[in-house]
Scaffold this motif. Sequence first.
Motif, PDB file in Angstrom:
ATOM      1  N   ASP A 237       0.829  -1.208   0.000  1.00 51.82           N
ATOM      2  CA  ASP A 237       0.000   0.000   0.000  1.00 51.82           C
ATOM      3  C   ASP A 237       0.863   1.258   0.000  1.00 51.82           C
ATOM      4  OD1 ASP A 237      -2.255  -1.549  -0.050  1.00 51.82           O
ATOM      5  OD2 ASP A 237      -2.706  -1.338   2.083  1.00 51.82           O
ATOM      6  N   GLU A 238       1.922   1.246   0.785  1.00 53.76           N
ATOM      7  CA  GLU A 238       2.848   2.379   0.796  1.00 53.76           C
ATOM      8  C   GLU A 238       3.486   2.552  -0.592  1.00 53.76           C
ATOM      9  OE1 GLU A 238       2.522   0.828   5.010  1.00 53.76           O
ATOM     10  OE2 GLU A 238       2.694  -0.041   3.003  1.00 53.76           O
ATOM     11  N   SER A 239       3.765   1.421  -1.246  1.00 49.72           N
ATOM     12  CA  SER A 239       4.338   1.474  -2.593  1.00 49.72           C
ATOM     13  C   SER A 239       3.368   2.108  -3.582  1.00 49.72           C
ATOM     14  CB  SER A 239       4.711   0.067  -3.059  1.00 49.72           C
ATOM     15  OG  SER A 239       5.825  -0.432  -2.337  1.00 49.72           O
ATOM     16  N   MET A 240       2.085   1.782  -3.459  1.00 47.56           N
ATOM     17  CA  MET A 240       1.104   2.342  -4.380  1.00 47.56           C
ATOM     18  C   MET A 240       0.938   3.853  -4.186  1.00 47.56           C
ATOM     19  SD  MET A 240       0.290  -0.047  -6.399  1.00 47.56           S
ATOM     20  CE  MET A 240       2.037  -0.486  -6.179  1.00 47.56           C
ATOM     21  N   VAL A 241       1.009   4.287  -2.941  1.00 49.76           N
ATOM     22  CA  VAL A 241       0.937   5.730  -2.679  1.00 49.76           C
ATOM     23  C   VAL A 241       2.147   6.438  -3.279  1.00 49.76           C
ATOM     24  CG1 VAL A 241       1.022   7.494  -0.866  1.00 49.76           C
ATOM     25  CG2 VAL A 241      -0.498   5.517  -0.615  1.00 49.76           C
ATOM     26  N   ARG A 299      13.248   7.553  -0.116  1.00 49.55           N
ATOM     27  CA  ARG A 299      12.472   8.279  -1.130  1.00 49.55           C
ATOM     28  C   ARG A 299      11.169   8.811  -0.529  1.00 49.55           C
ATOM     29  NH1 ARG A 299      12.744   7.388  -6.739  1.00 49.55           N
ATOM     30  NH2 ARG A 299      11.272   8.737  -7.849  1.00 49.55           N
ATOM     31  N   ILE A 300      10.524   7.994   0.280  1.00 49.61           N
ATOM     32  CA  ILE A 300       9.274   8.426   0.916  1.00 49.61           C
ATOM     33  C   ILE A 300       9.519   9.613   1.837  1.00 49.61           C
ATOM     34  CG2 ILE A 300       7.597   7.765   2.700  1.00 49.61           C
ATOM     35  CD1 ILE A 300       7.386   5.050   1.318  1.00 49.61           C
ATOM     36  N   GLU A 301      10.560   9.528   2.662  1.00 44.84           N
ATOM     37  CA  GLU A 301      10.844  10.614   3.604  1.00 44.84           C
ATOM     38  C   GLU A 301      11.206  11.909   2.876  1.00 44.84           C
ATOM     39  OE1 GLU A 301      13.874   8.985   6.075  1.00 44.84           O
ATOM     40  OE2 GLU A 301      12.480   7.790   7.288  1.00 44.84           O
ATOM     41  N   VAL A 308       2.063  12.154   5.993  1.00 46.22           N
ATOM     42  CA  VAL A 308       1.168  12.187   4.834  1.00 46.22           C
ATOM     43  C   VAL A 308       1.001  10.781   4.266  1.00 46.22           C
ATOM     44  CG1 VAL A 308       0.898  13.031   2.471  1.00 46.22           C
ATOM     45  CG2 VAL A 308       1.645  14.587   4.286  1.00 46.22           C
ATOM     46  N   LEU A 309       2.087  10.005   4.253  1.00 43.76           N
ATOM     47  CA  LEU A 309       2.014   8.630   3.771  1.00 43.76           C
ATOM     48  C   LEU A 309       0.952   7.843   4.535  1.00 43.76           C
ATOM     49  CD1 LEU A 309       3.235   6.230   2.072  1.00 43.76           C
ATOM     50  CD2 LEU A 309       4.684   5.790   4.080  1.00 43.76           C
ATOM     51  N   GLY A 310       0.973   7.936   5.866  1.00 46.22           N
ATOM     52  CA  GLY A 310       0.011   7.214   6.686  1.00 46.22           C
ATOM     53  C   GLY A 310      -1.426   7.590   6.356  1.00 46.22           C
ATOM     54  N   HIS A 315      -6.509   6.308   3.305  1.00 45.37           N
ATOM     55  CA  HIS A 315      -7.464   6.698   2.266  1.00 45.37           C
ATOM     56  C   HIS A 315      -7.551   5.621   1.194  1.00 45.37           C
ATOM     57  CE1 HIS A 315      -8.875  10.027  -0.753  1.00 45.37           C
ATOM     58  NE2 HIS A 315      -9.850   9.222  -0.389  1.00 45.37           N
ATOM     59  N   LEU A 316      -6.411   5.084   0.784  1.00 41.35           N
ATOM     60  CA  LEU A 316      -6.380   4.021  -0.221  1.00 41.35           C
ATOM     61  C   LEU A 316      -7.148   2.789   0.262  1.00 41.35           C
ATOM     62  CD1 LEU A 316      -3.397   2.895  -2.395  1.00 41.35           C
ATOM     63  CD2 LEU A 316      -4.575   1.192  -1.033  1.00 41.35           C
ATOM     64  N   ARG A 317      -6.897   2.387   1.519  1.00 42.46           N
ATOM     65  CA  ARG A 317      -7.564   1.203   2.061  1.00 42.46           C
ATOM     66  C   ARG A 317      -9.061   1.424   2.211  1.00 42.46           C
ATOM     67  NH1 ARG A 317      -2.787  -0.101   6.511  1.00 42.46           N
ATOM     68  NH2 ARG A 317      -1.337  -1.040   4.990  1.00 42.46           N
ATOM     69  N   SER A 318      -9.441   2.642   2.543  1.00 47.33           N
ATOM     70  CA  SER A 318     -10.861   2.966   2.657  1.00 47.33           C
ATOM     71  C   SER A 318     -11.545   2.862   1.300  1.00 47.33           C
ATOM     72  CB  SER A 318     -11.025   4.379   3.227  1.00 47.33           C
ATOM     73  OG  SER A 318     -12.385   4.759   3.242  1.00 47.33           O
TER      74      SER A 318
END
Length: 417
Positions: A237-241, A299-301, A308-310, A315-318
């Motif tokens: 999920d983090e990868s998709m974001v 890269r995320i940081e 924001v990632l969290g 939101h994605l899971r919802s």
Amino acid sequence: MKSPGCAPRHARCLIIFSFCLGLSCLSGFFHMRSKSYRIPKSHEELLVPPTPCRARTNVMFLKTHKTASSTVLNIMFRFAERHNLTVALPADKLVHLGYPSTFMAHFVEGFETIGQNYNIMCNHLRFNPLEVRKVMAANTFYFSILRNPIPLLESSYIYYKDYVPAFRSSKDVNEFLESPTRYYQPADHRRNIYARNIMWFDFGYDNNADDDANYTQAVLEQIEHNFHLILIADYFDESMVLLKHTLCWDLDDVIYFKLNSRSQDTVQTLTPESEEQIKAWCSLDWKLYLHFNQSFWRRIEETIGLEVLGKEVDHLRSRQRELMETCLSEQEAVRKDHIKNKALLPFQSGAANILGYNLKQDLDNTTLRTCQKMVIPELQYTSYLYAVQHPHKKRKDVGLPLLWTSVQEKMQLPGSN
């Protein structure tokens, strides 16, 4: 009355005081400027690109094995259809782009006439950058996905149990890992590739190479040069974001239902000794994973930020739950013998029980079309897109029932149960 010597003395004192005050102000000015450069941008600033964001539509995804890559392929196919993009599909009867042979441009259907005008490439191939660049545009975005080699090897063992000689003659994965060299013959590399350093092989390198520090470092640098982004399946999920932000795509572009997963009762429990053995036996994959797992979080940081990632993962899971409630009759994947419409049956392999989905009945046409695309298995989707892009060619026979037997039938949106 002041003495005559006081005035010059006061003047000198005033000059010295003014000079010191000036130095102090200048020091404070430069100090503040230097501090301002160290103040990190807010998450909101980081998410706002310096120029208007435009979705990337020329994208190459290196589809690695047993890394949730079938789910990514579905995402890529849906994006291609939504934006009327041309996909570099396997030629003729092929379902992969020549794999496990090293990729050549002529493995792509229509390359001789279409040339370097494909937008999307995402079917299995063994990476060969010079040949891939003959097919994809110069501004193509390259990305791939890796998985922790420990669960990956266990998954490969179950999935390829009947195909890989190194796996066939052992009782279970732990027995194989007690003495891998007893079962593994490098000479039979075309079928044994799944038993050792499979990700290293997919990237185009020798999966039986010696684990030399200079060699592995050189390969890691080459991969960094060839790919703009490496995702991590263990944090899907983090990868998709991250992918959404990097490609400037919308949330619905990366929403997914997990595809090609297997039932939990086929998972074999690894002993602690087996887990450590995998790190040594697949040491090239292990180093590959460790390196790019670090770069992934860095890269995320540097771009999104963890806070924001969290929020975006939530939101994605919802949104995913919302679509599952809309589309699926059971709200989850089901075993192969419980899949009602055999056109939605995934390819089955080895001892794995590959799961699929049942769609709700009486969905309106638009919703049905959306739901069908999210659950159609990889081979059936490849066959369908091939028929759309190459209507004068014979439809690919994937050995499975097809959800849509023609483009016209799909446009009529038949029921799926």
